[in-house]
Design a protein around this motif. Sequence first.
Motif, PDB file in Angstrom:
ATOM      1  N   LEU A   1       0.824  -1.213   0.000  1.00 28.06           N
ATOM      2  CA  LEU A   1       0.000   0.000   0.000  1.00 28.06           C
ATOM      3  C   LEU A   1       0.856   1.259   0.000  1.00 28.06           C
ATOM      4  O   LEU A   1       0.404   2.330  -0.416  1.00 28.06           O
ATOM      5  N   GLN A   2       2.094   1.146   0.452  1.00 27.89           N
ATOM      6  CA  GLN A   2       2.981   2.320   0.451  1.00 27.89           C
ATOM      7  C   GLN A   2       3.336   2.773  -0.959  1.00 27.89           C
ATOM      8  O   GLN A   2       3.900   3.852  -1.141  1.00 27.89           O
TER       9      GLN A   2
ATOM     10  N   PRO B   1      -0.056   6.934   2.101  1.00 27.30           N
ATOM     11  CA  PRO B   1       0.715   5.737   1.720  1.00 27.30           C
ATOM     12  C   PRO B   1       2.126   5.720   2.285  1.00 27.30           C
ATOM     13  O   PRO B   1       2.611   4.679   2.742  1.00 27.30           O
ATOM     14  N   LYS B   2       2.800   6.864   2.259  1.00 32.04           N
ATOM     15  CA  LYS B   2       4.186   6.917   2.735  1.00 32.04           C
ATOM     16  C   LYS B   2       4.298   6.644   4.231  1.00 32.04           C
ATOM     17  O   LYS B   2       5.402   6.409   4.742  1.00 32.04           O
ATOM     18  N   GLN B   3       3.167   6.661   4.955  1.00 28.57           N
ATOM     19  CA  GLN B   3       3.185   6.424   6.399  1.00 28.57           C
ATOM     20  C   GLN B   3       3.023   4.951   6.782  1.00 28.57           C
ATOM     21  O   GLN B   3       3.066   4.613   7.961  1.00 28.57           O
ATOM     22  N   ILE B   4       2.888   4.074   5.804  1.00 27.73           N
ATOM     23  CA  ILE B   4       2.766   2.641   6.103  1.00 27.73           C
ATOM     24  C   ILE B   4       3.971   2.131   6.895  1.00 27.73           C
ATOM     25  O   ILE B   4       3.809   1.480   7.938  1.00 27.73           O
TER      26      ILE B   4
ATOM     27  N   LEU C   1       0.786   9.589  14.377  1.00 28.57           N
ATOM     28  CA  LEU C   1       1.218   9.810  12.995  1.00 28.57           C
ATOM     29  C   LEU C   1       0.402  10.899  12.311  1.00 28.57           C
ATOM     30  O   LEU C   1       0.923  11.648  11.477  1.00 28.57           O
ATOM     31  N   ILE C   2      -0.880  10.988  12.646  1.00 32.71           N
ATOM     32  CA  ILE C   2      -1.694  12.074  12.092  1.00 32.71           C
ATOM     33  C   ILE C   2      -1.157  13.424  12.576  1.00 32.71           C
ATOM     34  O   ILE C   2      -1.099  14.397  11.820  1.00 32.71           O
ATOM     35  N   LYS C   3      -0.715  13.459  13.820  1.00 29.92           N
ATOM     36  CA  LYS C   3      -0.215  14.714  14.388  1.00 29.92           C
ATOM     37  C   LYS C   3       1.212  15.035  13.972  1.00 29.92           C
ATOM     38  O   LYS C   3       1.532  16.185  13.615  1.00 29.92           O
ATOM     39  N   TYR C   4       2.087  14.022  13.977  1.00 31.00           N
ATOM     40  CA  TYR C   4       3.513  14.283  13.773  1.00 31.00           C
ATOM     41  C   TYR C   4       4.062  13.814  12.419  1.00 31.00           C
ATOM     42  O   TYR C   4       5.172  14.184  12.035  1.00 31.00           O
ATOM     43  N   GLY C   5       3.340  12.946  11.721  1.00 31.96           N
ATOM     44  CA  GLY C   5       3.752  12.554  10.373  1.00 31.96           C
ATOM     45  C   GLY C   5       4.673  11.361  10.278  1.00 31.96           C
ATOM     46  O   GLY C   5       4.476  10.480   9.456  1.00 31.96           O
ATOM     47  N   CYS C   6       5.720  11.328  11.104  1.00 35.89           N
ATOM     48  CA  CYS C   6       6.702  10.242  11.021  1.00 35.89           C
ATOM     49  C   CYS C   6       7.325  10.017  12.392  1.00 35.89           C
ATOM     50  O   CYS C   6       7.185  10.844  13.295  1.00 35.89           O
TER      51      CYS C   6
ATOM     52  N   ALA D   1      10.270  -2.429   7.090  1.00 39.06           N
ATOM     53  CA  ALA D   1       8.953  -2.303   6.457  1.00 39.06           C
ATOM     54  C   ALA D   1       8.976  -1.440   5.206  1.00 39.06           C
ATOM     55  O   ALA D   1       8.017  -1.439   4.430  1.00 39.06           O
ATOM     56  N   THR D   2      10.072  -0.729   4.994  1.00 37.24           N
ATOM     57  CA  THR D   2      10.178   0.152   3.829  1.00 37.24           C
ATOM     58  C   THR D   2      10.656  -0.631   2.611  1.00 37.24           C
ATOM     59  O   THR D   2      11.692  -1.298   2.655  1.00 37.24           O
ATOM     60  N   LEU D   3       9.897  -0.577   1.548  1.00 36.43           N
ATOM     61  CA  LEU D   3      10.255  -1.318   0.336  1.00 36.43           C
ATOM     62  C   LEU D   3      11.445  -0.692  -0.375  1.00 36.43           C
ATOM     63  O   LEU D   3      11.582   0.525  -0.424  1.00 36.43           O
TER      64      LEU D   3
END
Length: 295
Positions: free
Chosen positions: A141-142, A177-180, A209-214, A247-249
Amino acid sequence: MNKKAIVIDGNSLMYRSFYATYKQLEYYKKNNIQPVNALKLMTLIILKLITEKYDYALIAFDHGKKTFRNDKYEEYKAGRKPMPDDLVGQIPLIKEMLITLGFNVMSLEGIEADDLIGSFCKKMNSLNVHVSVFSSDKDLLQLVNELTTVNLFQTGVKDLKIYNLANFKDNFYQLEPKQIPEFKAIAGDSSDNLKGVKGIGIKTAINLLIKYGCIENIYRNMHEISQSIATKFNQYRKQCFMCKELATLQKNIFDNTDEKIFLKKSVSFDDFMKLIQKYHFKGFEKYLSKEILIY
């Protein structure tokens, strides 16, 4: 008009086809016949997926159990059962059928099919090619973006859930998607044996993650987070960042590869007919014409 590409997670579809027809194995064994249950269903599904003309086509497979991720984390995917022998024996037959249908079939030592798919999508997107991904693996999904759609098999192999840039947030916790990988770094992923931050659940991971992004921003703003949550993040900091990395492709495998190797081949209709007859497949009648198989 944009060109189009299709990429299929071979392992995912192969496993699903095998277990969806698992009861058929009794017949094959009783009659001392090599099982072809996964081959038959997988072929039917792929024929049904091909509803339009694609310029590029890839089916990616894992090469083996050990990958570069196991070098970083020995327990990666630990606990997964080995592939059943009755499925192992069908892999060469499946790949032969896929090649006959015009697909490029690929696996690389030490590389997961997911990374091949991610790299394929990046390559195609760089050429402004629209990509349709088919799998049951949410890791993919990312890859969703304005040029890439991910289609996830749901129940068995019958239903598909379509993820695109327009509907992604509504279908995945309001995340991007980038937050997967970020999400898995915190909440973990039992299927890959990623532990994440112990004691932090899905709801908290989403809110952060909604608040801080990463996760980097989460760690930069520990002073804003409750002490109990901050303590857990600090305790499992190393594990959290490792999970994100795992987890990062990988997306750079085909950066220097000529895209022409991914061009879809023409269907070898006569060879396809021979395979259908060889394995005594029924239910393929509507596909047995050259006009239908020109896609």
